[in-house]
Design an enzyme around this catalytic site. Structure first.
Site, PDB file in Angstrom:
ATOM      1  N   CYS A  92     -15.766  15.231  30.406  1.00  0.00           N
ATOM      2  CA  CYS A  92     -14.350  15.496  30.161  1.00  0.00           C
ATOM      3  C   CYS A  92     -13.839  16.431  31.248  1.00  0.00           C
ATOM      4  O   CYS A  92     -14.143  17.628  31.225  1.00  0.00           O
ATOM      5  CB  CYS A  92     -14.145  16.144  28.795  1.00  0.00           C
ATOM      6  SG  CYS A  92     -14.571  15.112  27.395  1.00  0.00           S
ATOM      7  N   CYS A 120     -10.616  10.050  25.587  1.00  0.00           N
ATOM      8  CA  CYS A 120     -10.422  11.282  26.366  1.00  0.00           C
ATOM      9  C   CYS A 120     -10.057  12.433  25.438  1.00  0.00           C
ATOM     10  O   CYS A 120      -8.895  12.856  25.370  1.00  0.00           O
ATOM     11  CB  CYS A 120      -9.374  11.103  27.451  1.00  0.00           C
ATOM     12  SG  CYS A 120      -9.363  12.470  28.632  1.00  0.00           S
TER      13      CYS A 120
END
Length: 399
Positions: free
Chosen positions: A342, A162
């Site tokens: 994202c 991430c």
């Protein structure tokens, strides 16, 4: 003791391993063994919102038993070695499993010792990290108590899971301080190892505007290289100029360097071109180039894309399709285009959804909505929609 044979052995019971196992079971595969030592399964993307005071930690938690697909043999052990020539996996207890096909999805390893002083400082003296579930609530506690001083948010060099998470928490903190009327009394430093805030220009521009709005000092091409927890001092090194600055902090949110599990990094399947030990992977078929019966996906794969759950959602059907084709004596025709996503939270109820492929081209999946700008509906998607998609869709082999 002779090896126990399984048609398919999956290493890892996280997002990637469970998603692949569920899809294989839906395709009718019966002999699947899954190696996973943990009895807890976390939905990690929610930890940023936990650290930002927007979600309870328990919302990200399930037991591993709840998510193991029916019919999959769960072996509560840790893999310690793989021999792709003999087609065997060895576990920590000494058990040896032989396989017809192997799926590697053990995730990555957080290297808290990778920054001198970080491991000992973590969890007290104003130092926290949303990359550990027990510390994400501490992050929020530190943010809500802060009224003045210096807050530092760091990201290490190298691939991390991430990639937006290290800066999302900075925006959530800044927005909270703005609403509390104390933002002007807090100096915020965001340390990013890349030359830009984001690799895709259209999203980078939105993030740059968010940083300007909050008065965040963005240090590009920089990273924290050491930490003195007792003195509350962090050394930030600018790799572009080679200069180092010691910054005293009141709050420090640190993201550790990350790498492949040691047994894989030092094993025969590692990518010699990856300094972090990730597994060599064909970027389209997701097979190991030298051992096509080995499939790799998720964070451990050496692929030029961001390590996210959204990437796994697109990788899993490719792995399953090509694995089943191989079992039927057919060529691998399913291809992964590098899609990743994202969800970039920029305020307490604002988010932009960065979706792109290997070539860094935006690849929006929601029609008629401009996800390149900050939106409230996208925040609700992240907080409520995506966890439902995860637990009821991906982990069931349905999405």
């Amino acid at each position: 003791m002779s090896p126990t044979h399984h048609q398919i052995v999956i290493v890892g019971g996280g997002t990637a391993g469970i998603t692949v196992a569920a899809r294989l079971r839906r395709a009718g595969v019966r002999d699947i063994a899954l190696l996973e030592p943990s009895e807890t399964h976390w939905y990690q993307p929610l930890w940023t919102l936990v650290g930002g005071g927007q979600a309870p930690l328990r919302a990200s938690l399930r037991t591993e038993a709840e998510v193991i697909p029916p019919g999959v043999r769960w072996l509560r052990e840790r893999a310690t070695a793989v021999d792709p020539t003999a087609r065997t996996v060895t576990t920590a207890s000494g058990r040896v499993l032989s396989y017809g096909r192997l799926v590697l999805a053990p995730g990555l390893q957080l290297d808290w010792d990778g920054v001198p002083g970080l491991a000992t400082a973590l969890g007290h003296g104003g130092v926290s990290s949303n990359y550990r579930p027990d510390l994400a609530p501490l992050t929020w506690d530190l943010i809500r108590r802060m009224r003045r001083g210096t807050a530092v948010f760091t990201m290490p060099s190298g691939p991390v899971k991430c990639g937006g998470a290290p800066q999302k928490i900075a925006y959530l903190a800044a927005d909270h301080w703005r609403k509390r009327g104390v933002l002007d009394a807090i100096r915020i430093i965001l340390v990013i190892p890349e030359p830009t805030l984001f690799k895709v220009p259209v999203f980078a521009r939105t993030l740059e505007e968010a940083a300007r709005r909050y008065g965040i000092e963005v240090r590009l091409s920089s990273e924290m290289t050491s930490l003195d927890g007792a003195a509350r001092e962090a050394v930030i090194t600018d790799h572009a100029t080679g200069t180092a600055e010691t910054v005293r902090y009141d709050l420090l949110h640190a993201v550790p360097p990350q790498r492949a599990p040691e047994w894989l990094a030092n094993g025969p399947l590692a990518d010699p071109g990856s300094p972090h030990g990730y597994v060599r992977t064909d970027r389209r078929t997701l097979q190991h180039p030298d051992h096509p019966e080995v499939f790799v996906l998720g964070d451990v794969a050496s692929l030029p894309t961001s390590k996210t759950g959204a990437a796994i959602r697109k990788q899993a059907p490719v792995v399953v399709g090509n694995l089943l084709a191989g079992l039927r004596g057919r060529p691998a025709t399913a291809h992964y285009d590098g899609y990743t996503s994202c969800p970039l939270v920029t305020a307490r109820h604002k988010m932009l959804l960065a979706e792109f492929d290997y070539d860094l081209r935006p690849t929006p999946s929601i029609p008629f909505i401009d996800t390149t700008r900050e939106r409230t509906d996208m925040w609700f998607l992240k907080r409520y929609g995506l966890p439902q998609l995860y637990f009821k869709g991906m982990l069931k082999g349905l999405a």
